[in-house]
Motif scaffolding. Structure first.
Motif, PDB file in Angstrom:
ATOM      1  N   ASP A  24      -1.196   9.443   4.156  1.00 54.40           N
ATOM      2  CA  ASP A  24       0.202   9.800   3.945  1.00 54.40           C
ATOM      3  C   ASP A  24       1.020   9.166   5.062  1.00 54.40           C
ATOM      4  O   ASP A  24       0.937   9.614   6.216  1.00 54.40           O
ATOM      5  CB  ASP A  24       0.383  11.322   3.988  1.00 54.40           C
ATOM      6  N   PRO A  25       1.805   8.142   4.765  1.00 58.42           N
ATOM      7  CA  PRO A  25       2.549   7.471   5.832  1.00 58.42           C
ATOM      8  C   PRO A  25       3.766   8.282   6.254  1.00 58.42           C
ATOM      9  O   PRO A  25       4.094   9.302   5.642  1.00 58.42           O
ATOM     10  CB  PRO A  25       2.988   6.172   5.155  1.00 58.42           C
ATOM     11  N   ILE A  26       4.423   7.817   7.291  1.00 53.86           N
ATOM     12  CA  ILE A  26       5.669   8.430   7.724  1.00 53.86           C
ATOM     13  C   ILE A  26       6.726   8.194   6.633  1.00 53.86           C
ATOM     14  O   ILE A  26       6.840   7.083   6.106  1.00 53.86           O
ATOM     15  CB  ILE A  26       6.121   7.852   9.067  1.00 53.86           C
ATOM     16  N   SER A  27       7.465   9.238   6.322  1.00 56.97           N
ATOM     17  CA  SER A  27       8.446   9.162   5.241  1.00 56.97           C
ATOM     18  C   SER A  27       9.438   8.023   5.466  1.00 56.97           C
ATOM     19  O   SER A  27      10.005   7.872   6.560  1.00 56.97           O
ATOM     20  CB  SER A  27       9.199  10.490   5.152  1.00 56.97           C
ATOM     21  N   GLY A  28       9.629   7.201   4.427  1.00 56.21           N
ATOM     22  CA  GLY A  28      10.587   6.107   4.516  1.00 56.21           C
ATOM     23  C   GLY A  28      10.015   4.798   5.015  1.00 56.21           C
ATOM     24  O   GLY A  28      10.668   3.754   4.920  1.00 56.21           O
ATOM     25  N   HIS A  29       8.819   4.824   5.566  1.00 52.39           N
ATOM     26  CA  HIS A  29       8.217   3.570   6.039  1.00 52.39           C
ATOM     27  C   HIS A  29       7.821   2.702   4.847  1.00 52.39           C
ATOM     28  O   HIS A  29       7.196   3.157   3.901  1.00 52.39           O
ATOM     29  CB  HIS A  29       6.992   3.860   6.900  1.00 52.39           C
ATOM     30  N   THR A  30       8.196   1.430   4.940  1.00 57.90           N
ATOM     31  CA  THR A  30       7.955   0.531   3.808  1.00 57.90           C
ATOM     32  C   THR A  30       6.608  -0.174   3.901  1.00 57.90           C
ATOM     33  O   THR A  30       6.072  -0.620   2.902  1.00 57.90           O
ATOM     34  CB  THR A  30       9.057  -0.531   3.735  1.00 57.90           C
ATOM     35  N   SER A  94       1.591   2.983   9.412  1.00 57.97           N
ATOM     36  CA  SER A  94       2.794   2.648   8.660  1.00 57.97           C
ATOM     37  C   SER A  94       3.879   2.192   9.621  1.00 57.97           C
ATOM     38  O   SER A  94       3.856   2.511  10.817  1.00 57.97           O
ATOM     39  CB  SER A  94       3.279   3.832   7.823  1.00 57.97           C
ATOM     40  N   SER A  95       4.825   1.430   9.090  1.00 57.58           N
ATOM     41  CA  SER A  95       5.929   0.947   9.911  1.00 57.58           C
ATOM     42  C   SER A  95       7.086   0.594   9.013  1.00 57.58           C
ATOM     43  O   SER A  95       6.950   0.488   7.794  1.00 57.58           O
ATOM     44  CB  SER A  95       5.514  -0.269  10.739  1.00 57.58           C
TER      45      SER A  95
END
Lengths: 115, 115
Positions: A24-30, A94-95
């Protein structure tokens, strides 16, 4: 949550079985990355997702490995017919929120042991 | 192919000694450079980063790194190490000036600081 979340944290499986690892990545990371960390091998790049673009699968070691990212968020790394050499820590990162280049944030990893 | 090379695999220092860890990469275009650290039992975290501007960048805990474009290098330095700096250090490179492009890591350097 605020960080990258990976599950399970530990997985023991029998040789030949399939496993699924979740990120689950950080919210909003593309951007979302999967790496494999083995003792003495550093971080081996596996696959990279960027927005809606086709993923860069150039690091996947064999066709037993696959990954998908649904809805631009959660990602699943699947290893089919696991082998003992697949034992490692699998890291997700994620980034990419906002303008310009940003650093990657890592999860705690999933330690996979194939017995 | 893109690659990142860390010359020192295992470094042992006494407290207060100076540290320099080498990192070289194999890409001639625009690069973004990172050093990550992994303390025992913890996840990877960013130590410092270079995107543009002053080639000497300062990070957390007294670490700094210098980007030398002509040498394709981004060596990590610290004037006086502490026992708490014992960790694994990874150099990473991303190509380009945007959020696209995969992040490639070196093999890592294990630093052991003796009290």
């Amino acid at each position: 949550g605020a960080g990258v979340s990976q599950s399970p944290s530990n997985k023991v499986t029998e040789k030949g079985k399939d496993v699924e690892l979740r990120c689950d990545p950080i919210s909003g990371h593309t951007a979302l990355y999967w790496y494999r960390q083995s003792l003495g091998q550093g971080l081996e790049f596996l696959i990279y997702f960027q927005g809606n673009s086709a993923p860069d699968k150039s690091g996947l070691p064999s066709d037993r490995f696959s990954a998908e990212r649904t809805g631009g968020s959660v990602s699943t790394l699947t290893i089919q017919r696991t082998q003992q050499e697949d034992s490692a820590v699998y890291l997700c990162a994620s980034s990419g929120k906002g303008q310009g280049v940003t650093e990657a944030f890592f999860g705690q990893g999933t330690r996979l042991t194939v017995v | 192919a893109q690659s990142v090379s860390q010359h020192n695999h295992h470094v042992i220092l006494s407290e207060a000694a100076s540290l320099e860890l080498g990192c070289n990469y194999s890409y001639g275009g625009t690069v973004n450079l990172f050093w990550y650290v992994q303390y025992p039992g913890q996840h990877l975290q960013l130590l410092l980063k270079y995107f543009s501007g002053d080639p000497l960048v300062k990070g957390i805990k007294g670490f700094e790194a210098e980007f030398i474009k002509s040498k394709f290098s981004f060596n990590l330095r610290k004037p006086s190490v502490q026992w708490s700096d014992t960790a694994e250090y990874f150099c990473a490179v991303k190509h380009g000036s945007s959020n696209t492009g995969k992040l490639i890591f070196g093999q890592g350097t294990t630093l052991q600081v003796k009290p």
